[in-house]
Structure formats: structure tokens, C-alpha cells
Design an enzyme around this catalytic site. Structure first.
Site, PDB file in Angstrom:
ATOM      1  N   ASP A 155       0.855  -1.194   0.000  1.00  0.00           N
ATOM      2  CA  ASP A 155       0.000   0.000   0.000  1.00  0.00           C
ATOM      3  C   ASP A 155       0.889   1.241   0.000  1.00  0.00           C
ATOM      4  O   ASP A 155       1.679   1.458   0.925  1.00  0.00           O
ATOM      5  CB  ASP A 155      -0.874  -0.019   1.267  1.00  0.00           C
ATOM      6  CG  ASP A 155      -1.562   1.315   1.518  1.00  0.00           C
ATOM      7  OD1 ASP A 155      -1.882   1.614   2.685  1.00  0.00           O
ATOM      8  OD2 ASP A 155      -1.763   2.070   0.531  1.00  0.00           O
ATOM      9  N   ASN A 196      -0.308   4.539  -0.395  1.00  0.00           N
ATOM     10  CA  ASN A 196      -0.931   5.829  -0.013  1.00  0.00           C
ATOM     11  C   ASN A 196      -1.626   5.767   1.336  1.00  0.00           C
ATOM     12  O   ASN A 196      -2.484   6.589   1.636  1.00  0.00           O
ATOM     13  CB  ASN A 196      -1.916   6.272  -1.115  1.00  0.00           C
ATOM     14  CG  ASN A 196      -3.054   5.264  -1.290  1.00  0.00           C
ATOM     15  OD1 ASN A 196      -3.076   4.220  -0.631  1.00  0.00           O
ATOM     16  ND2 ASN A 196      -3.978   5.571  -2.174  1.00  0.00           N
ATOM     17  N   ASP A 206      -3.913   3.841   2.804  1.00  0.00           N
ATOM     18  CA  ASP A 206      -5.347   3.585   3.050  1.00  0.00           C
ATOM     19  C   ASP A 206      -5.566   2.132   3.496  1.00  0.00           C
ATOM     20  O   ASP A 206      -6.699   1.662   3.567  1.00  0.00           O
ATOM     21  CB  ASP A 206      -6.178   3.900   1.793  1.00  0.00           C
ATOM     22  CG  ASP A 206      -5.805   3.018   0.592  1.00  0.00           C
ATOM     23  OD1 ASP A 206      -6.427   3.167  -0.474  1.00  0.00           O
ATOM     24  OD2 ASP A 206      -4.895   2.150   0.738  1.00  0.00           O
ATOM     25  N   ASP A 233      -1.909  -1.230  -3.721  1.00  0.00           N
ATOM     26  CA  ASP A 233      -2.221  -0.470  -4.927  1.00  0.00           C
ATOM     27  C   ASP A 233      -1.083  -0.578  -5.942  1.00  0.00           C
ATOM     28  O   ASP A 233      -0.027  -1.153  -5.664  1.00  0.00           O
ATOM     29  CB  ASP A 233      -2.493   0.990  -4.590  1.00  0.00           C
ATOM     30  CG  ASP A 233      -1.408   1.582  -3.689  1.00  0.00           C
ATOM     31  OD1 ASP A 233      -1.744   2.147  -2.634  1.00  0.00           O
ATOM     32  OD2 ASP A 233      -0.217   1.409  -4.038  1.00  0.00           O
ATOM     33  N   ASP A 235      -5.272 -10.985 -15.173  1.00  0.00           N
ATOM     34  CA  ASP A 235      -6.303 -11.976 -14.881  1.00  0.00           C
ATOM     35  C   ASP A 235      -7.510 -11.666 -15.775  1.00  0.00           C
ATOM     36  O   ASP A 235      -8.051 -10.558 -15.735  1.00  0.00           O
ATOM     37  CB  ASP A 235      -6.710 -11.879 -13.403  1.00  0.00           C
ATOM     38  CG  ASP A 235      -6.924 -13.248 -12.788  1.00  0.00           C
ATOM     39  OD1 ASP A 235      -6.377 -13.509 -11.715  1.00  0.00           O
ATOM     40  OD2 ASP A 235      -7.625 -14.060 -13.431  1.00  0.00           O
ATOM     41  N   ASP A 295      -9.535 -16.969 -15.941  1.00  0.00           N
ATOM     42  CA  ASP A 295     -10.293 -17.411 -14.765  1.00  0.00           C
ATOM     43  C   ASP A 295     -11.410 -18.391 -15.144  1.00  0.00           C
ATOM     44  O   ASP A 295     -12.216 -18.102 -16.026  1.00  0.00           O
ATOM     45  CB  ASP A 295     -10.907 -16.161 -14.113  1.00  0.00           C
ATOM     46  CG  ASP A 295     -11.545 -16.456 -12.774  1.00  0.00           C
ATOM     47  OD1 ASP A 295     -10.818 -16.863 -11.863  1.00  0.00           O
ATOM     48  OD2 ASP A 295     -12.772 -16.311 -12.663  1.00  0.00           O
ATOM     49  N   GLU A 321      -7.262 -21.292 -15.985  1.00  0.00           N
ATOM     50  CA  GLU A 321      -7.603 -21.920 -14.706  1.00  0.00           C
ATOM     51  C   GLU A 321      -8.700 -22.923 -15.023  1.00  0.00           C
ATOM     52  O   GLU A 321      -9.811 -22.537 -15.380  1.00  0.00           O
ATOM     53  CB  GLU A 321      -8.108 -20.915 -13.681  1.00  0.00           C
ATOM     54  CG  GLU A 321      -8.339 -21.585 -12.339  1.00  0.00           C
ATOM     55  CD  GLU A 321      -9.297 -20.848 -11.423  1.00  0.00           C
ATOM     56  OE1 GLU A 321     -10.167 -20.145 -11.938  1.00  0.00           O
ATOM     57  OE2 GLU A 321      -9.172 -20.975 -10.206  1.00  0.00           O
ATOM     58  N   HIS A 368      -3.928 -17.493  -4.705  1.00  0.00           N
ATOM     59  CA  HIS A 368      -4.756 -16.680  -3.804  1.00  0.00           C
ATOM     60  C   HIS A 368      -6.001 -17.421  -3.318  1.00  0.00           C
ATOM     61  O   HIS A 368      -6.756 -16.891  -2.478  1.00  0.00           O
ATOM     62  CB  HIS A 368      -5.169 -15.405  -4.533  1.00  0.00           C
ATOM     63  CG  HIS A 368      -6.028 -15.690  -5.716  1.00  0.00           C
ATOM     64  ND1 HIS A 368      -5.563 -16.306  -6.867  1.00  0.00           N
ATOM     65  CD2 HIS A 368      -7.346 -15.507  -5.917  1.00  0.00           C
ATOM     66  CE1 HIS A 368      -6.550 -16.466  -7.708  1.00  0.00           C
ATOM     67  NE2 HIS A 368      -7.643 -15.991  -7.172  1.00  0.00           N
ATOM     68  N   ASP A 369      -6.224 -18.626  -3.869  1.00  0.00           N
ATOM     69  CA  ASP A 369      -7.393 -19.416  -3.437  1.00  0.00           C
ATOM     70  C   ASP A 369      -6.995 -20.582  -2.544  1.00  0.00           C
ATOM     71  O   ASP A 369      -7.874 -21.273  -2.022  1.00  0.00           O
ATOM     72  CB  ASP A 369      -8.095 -20.036  -4.663  1.00  0.00           C
ATOM     73  CG  ASP A 369      -8.762 -19.017  -5.547  1.00  0.00           C
ATOM     74  OD1 ASP A 369      -8.828 -19.273  -6.766  1.00  0.00           O
ATOM     75  OD2 ASP A 369      -9.219 -17.976  -5.029  1.00  0.00           O
TER      76      ASP A 369
END
Ligand code: TEU
Length: 554
Positions: free
Chosen positions: A21, A23, A25, A29, A98, A201, A255, A328-329
Site C-alpha cells: 500500500d 498511499n 489507506d 495499490d 487476470d 479465470d 484456470e 490466492h485461493d
């Protein structure tokens, strides 16, 4: 002209909301990614797979797209994206995006128009059908991969729309040629910008049998056999190749959940011109039943060996493999596939696994944090979870309490948020990921496990991956060789060989915490020991989790 560059690639997957990150928040990003490109260059990777950064309501963390040609503002702007792409290319790093086109977001203008007006030109961009019993029942009994029915009633009507995933992810009707043209337009938009390819995907779900019928099988995922490799899949994939991919120097990796090896061969056969590679999940399904990750099964090394042998032999000479152990899964690989998740053998066992999966025929993928041994996170309550799939499973267990004793451990160990905790850069607050409280809890172990510490330790898993990557890229034996399993029935030692006209590579690893006798260890001086995680290297024995990589150049 397609140069098949992916056969010399090592790909690093970035899950943008968790990477860095810039910035303050609490949300990763694009400028944060740019700030870490030298880290990726030093690691040695030469391609990035970027999970979705498109505009999206983020119901499924960006896998629900509402504008395919713009960036979700908290990630940044198209200008930031182009800067990132240029900075990657300057460092010799390619970028694949993706591609999520089995479905859009329900906030996409196409869908909003389609459900608001029966005469909309976008009506048959989706599967919108009359319900039964005056709309009281859905058109059939299909269920969603995220639990619950796969049909959602359109308010104020007797009509329903199909969503194989979340309600906010209505499936696109690929039988409509206008939909296929829209997808080609999206592909050209990013390829003309200089993007190098796509991770596609759930691409094997895009063709559905028509008419869609009730599914009376006993399997909980109703409808699966009517869409998991549908009647027009080959045709549509080839159409995208001929009309788009063949005109650029691209790479595509599909995938392809729940596909057989025969189907995999058809998908990546270079003569069939569909996809370059696929992610098949036979390897990540070795520790569950029926490919359902919540039905846990004890890991056996021989089962993993069977999967690798099956796919290495099936695709040899016709196609190309992807090689991965995390994404990520999936839960973190630390403590999985025969490794240990804590204690003095944690990193050593992770190195044994790394060398084993990395040095076969195919393109290796590394998921953010895998290179420093990030682990599952011990979430304290459901409030700490963010993933829609995790929350849906939790709600199912709340609704049917009888499921709890069977699913609770699996839920804790396999939920997708395990892989989505912020990247651990250093031991400062929030692990150097952000200056603000992140969108998802940082793993409690960030002071012990972080990139800064890994880089400073010459013996770390990070440096082992660095050596693996350097050894892998451009290696002709790995690129052209044929794989063989030297100990298929041994549950303690993994021993594989890649052999080609250029020579041989042996990977021999002890997947136990005890010293093991191994007569396969070469004594002939022609075999050079090129990589190991152990200083002792005794003849005929492997120490606990010791791995040795030998090369014999002809
Ligand atoms: O995943 C497809 C999919 O089936 C997984 O979500 C599956 O549920 C997971 O492997 C655990 O079993 C793709 C994306 O990778 C995933 O993040 C999305 O949620 C999904 O498609 C919908 O786009």
C-alpha cells in the site's frame, strides 16, 4: 509471431490488495507494486501474473468486474497501470493479467441494462430464464460453487439469472457471438497497451449445455457435468486464439477447475491452438476427497508423485505444464505437501518442496509471500474473515450445525483468506505493507517471517528460491527434458529425473524429519551437486528434509 517465451519464464503472482500500500489507506495499490519491482527483479522472476485490478464492486475481490477497461480507484488509475507496465518491461519482467470472462459483476452496465429491460440488447449476454411455478422456483436445481442456488430471481419478475459463483457474478452467455466479440475487444485493449498475456479465470466453465437441465446426481455441486467442459469450449478457445492471441506474442494460462488429463491434453496441445498452459488442481487436491477442499484427506507423498507423473507424461511432446503449489485461493504451502509449518525444520522442508515442484517440465509460478515462507493465519473469529467463499461456508455451518464437527478444521486450515493476509515486508507495524490498518489482519508472525529478514539471511528460503530461479531460466535440460519418477512407491523420499540430449538433472529429497538411507544418490563425479539445503551431504544418506539437485551435462 508467438515466441513461446513462457517456456523460459518464472511467474510471480501478485494479489494486488495484499501486496503493498503506497498511499496509507490500508489497501494495496499499483504504485505500491511499482515500489517493489526491484525486489521482484532481485528475486529473479521475469513475469508477473496480476490478479484483477479492474473496476469492480469487490464482492469477490475483483473477480467481479464492472468495467474491463478501467482500474478500481483504490488501486490507482490507468496512468499508474501504464507506468507499472513500462517499469516492469524496463526490468525484463512481462505482465499477464487476470481475464475474468465467465461472468461479470452484477454492477456491469451490460447486466444492469439486461435485467431492467426485457428488450435490452444485452438481455442474452446473460442466462436469463423464466422461473417455474410463476417464478416461485428457479429454472433448475443447479447450485453455486459458493454454496446456495445458482439462480437469482430478478426483482419484480418471474425471471432468474444464472450465477455459478456469487449473486454478484452473473454468468456471461458465450453462445452469443456478441459476447465473444466483446471479450476479443477487451483482450485487444490490454494487448495493444503492451500486456503480455492472460491467466484465464475458470475458463473451462464458459460453455454450458443447452437446455440446462435438473441434475439428479448425488454430487452436491448440481449442474457441474453440464458446464465443466461444455460442448463449445474447444471452439470458443480456438476462436480467441485465431482472432486475438495469434496476432500478439502472448502467453495464456487457463484456470481449469475439475478437468481430466485427457481434457488437459486437448486444451494445451500446441497444434490445437487454444491455451499455452493450464492450472489443473490435481496436485492441490491430493489432500482432499472429490476435489472438495473441505473434505480433508491425509497427505501421501506417493499421491503427489502420481499426479506429477501423470501430467508430465500426458503433456510431454504435445503441450506445456504449469508448476505451482500456492495461489490466492489455496492455503499456504507451509505445512502442506509433506512440509512442516513451524520449528527448526520449517524452512528446510520448504526448500525440499520448492526444488521438487520447480525443476520439472513446465513454467513455475510463485505466489506472493511463498518465497519467504508465509504461513496460514490463525483467524480468531469470523469477523476477521473477508472472503465471500469463507463467509458462505461459515454460514452453512451455522445453518446446519451438524456439519461443524466435520468442517471446522478444514474451514480454518483451507479458507482462502489464509493466502490473502498482507505481504510481510519487514518487522515494522503492519509488516511494512501499509502505514494504516490493513483491510485484512496481518499474520501475527510478521516479525519472524518477513522479506527484509529473509534477504539478510543468506540461508533463507528466499535465497534458495533466488538460486532455483537463476538455475531454472534458460536451462535446456528442464526445457526439453522428459520427466521420470525414480521412486514412485516410496512415501519418504522424492526422487525425480529430467533427461534430454543435453544431460540429466536429478532432484532427490527426503520428506521426513529423520535421516533416510538412499542408494540413488549419485557417486559418479559426472553428476555435479548444483543445489542443496544441507552442508553434510553424506554418501547413501539424506538428512532430515535434505534435498540435493544434481546435474550431468552431456
Ligand atoms: O476460482 C475458481 C474456483 O473454483 C475457486 O474459487 C475455488 O473455489 C477455490 O479454488 C477453492 O476451492 C477463480 C478465482 O481464482 C477465484 O478467486 C474466484 O473467486 C472465482 O474464480 C470466481 O471468479
Amino acid at each position: 509471431m508467438r515466441t513461446k517465451w513462457y517456456k523460459d519464464a518464472v511467474v510471480y503472482q501478485i494479489y494486488p490488495r495484499s501486496f503493498c500500500d503506497s498511499n496509507g489507506d490500508g489497501f494495496g495499490d499499483i504504485q505500491g507494486i511499482i515500489s517493489k519491482l526491484d525486489y521482484l527483479k532481485d528475486l529473479g522472476i521475469n513475469c508477473v501474473w496480476l490478479s484483477p485490478v479492474y473496476d469492480s464492486p469487490q464482492e469477490d475481490n475483483g473477480y467481479d468486474i464492472s468495467n474491463y477497461k478501467d482500474i478500481y480507484p483504490p488501486f490507482g488509475t490507468l496512468k499508474d497501470f501504464k507506468q507499472m507496465l513500462d517499469e516492469m518491461h524496463k526490468r525484463g519482467i512481462r505482465l499477464i493479467m487476470d481475464l475474468v470472462v465467465n461472468h461479470t459483476s452484477s454492477q456491469h452496465p451490460w447486466f444492469k441494462d439486461a435485467i431492467s429491460n426485457p428488450n435490452s440488447p444485452y438481455r442474452d449476454y446473460y442466462f436469463i430464464q423464466k422461473g417455474k411455478k410463476n417464478g416461485k422456483r428457479p429454472p433448475n436445481n443447479w447450485t453455486s460453487l459458493f454454496t446456495g442456488p445458482a439462480w437469482e430471481r430478478i426483482k419484480g419478475t418471474d425471471d432468474y439469472y444464472l450465477h455459478l459463483f456469487a449473486k454478484g457474478q452473473p454468468d456471461l452467455n458465450w453462445d452469443n457471438p456478441k459476447v465473444r466479440e466483446e471479450v476479443k475487444d477487451i483482450l485487444r485493449f490490454w494487448l495493444d497497451m503492451g500486456v503480455d498475456g492472460f491467466r484465464c479465470d475458470v475458463i473451462t466453465l464458459i460453455s454450458k449445455e443447452q437446455p440446462m437441465k435438473n441434475d439428479y446426481s448425488l454430487f452436491p455441486l448440481k449442474g457441474l457435468n453440464q458446464y465443466r467442459y461444455g460442448p463449445h469450449l474447444d471452439e470458443y478457445l480456438h476462436e480467441l486464439y485465431v482472432d486475438v492471441y495469434s496476432h500478439y506474442d502472448t502467453m495464456t494460462v487457463g484456470e481449469t477447475v475439475m478437468t481430466s488429463v485427457e481434457q488437459g491434453k486437448k486444451l494445451v496441445n500446441e497444434n490445437e491452438e487454444k491455451l499455452d498452459m493450464i492450472f489443473n488442481f490435481d496436485n492441490t487436491d491430493v489432500d482432499n476427497h472429490f476435489g472438495v477442499k473441505y473434505f480433508l484427506k491425509k497427505f501421501k507423498l506417493t499421491n503427489l508423485k502420481k499426479v506429477y507423473s501423470k501430467w508430465q507424461h500426458a503433456l510431454y511432446g504435445t503441450g506445456w505444464n504449469s508448476l505451482f503449489i500456492e495461489n490466492h485461493d489455496q492455503r499456504r504451502s507451509s505445512g502442506r505437501f509433506g512440509t512442516v509449518s513451524e520449528g527448526p525444520l520449517k524452512e528446510k522442508s520448504a526448500k525440499a518442496l520448492a526444488a521438487t515442484y520447480f525443476l520439472m517440465r513446465g513454467t513455475p509460478f510463485i505466489y506472493e509471500g511463498q518465497e519467504i515462507g508465509m504461513t496460514n493465519h490463525n483467524f480468531k473469529s469470523i469477523d476477521e474473515y473477508q472472503d465471500i467463499e469463507a463467509k458462505n461456508i461459515y454460514n452453512l455451518m451455522e445453518k446446519y450445525k451438524i456439519l461443524k464437527p466435520f468442517l471446522s478444521k478444514a474451514f480454518r486450515d483451507t479458507n482462502r483468506d489464509n493466502a490473502r493476509t498482507p505481504m510481510q515486508w519487514d518487522d515494522s507495524e503492519y509488516a511494512g505493507f501499509s502505514k494504516a490498518k490493513p483491510w485484512l489482519k496481518v499474520n501475527d508472525n510478521y516479525k519472524e517471517i518477513n522479506a527484509k529478514k529473509a534477504i539478510e539471511d543468506p540461508n533463507s528460503l528466499y535465497h534458495f528460491y533466488q538460486k532455483l530461479i537463476k538455475y531454472r531460466i534458460g536451462n535446456k535440460i528442464l526445457k526439453n527434458g522428459v520427466y521420470s519418477d525414480l521412486l514412485p512407491h516410496n512415501n519418504k523420499i522424492y526422487a525425480s529425473k529430467m533427461s534430454s540430449d543435453d544431460g540429466e538433472i536429478l532432484v532427490i529429497a527426503n520428506f521426513t524429519s529423520k535421516k533416510q538411507k538412499c542408494k540413488l544418490l549419485p557417486v559418479d563425479a559426472k553428476y555435479e551437486l548444483v543445489l542443496t539445503n544441507e552442508d553434510r551431504n553424506e554418501e547413501n544418506y539424506l538428512y532430515e528434509y535434505e534435498v540435493r539437485v544434481y546435474e550431468y551435462k552431456k
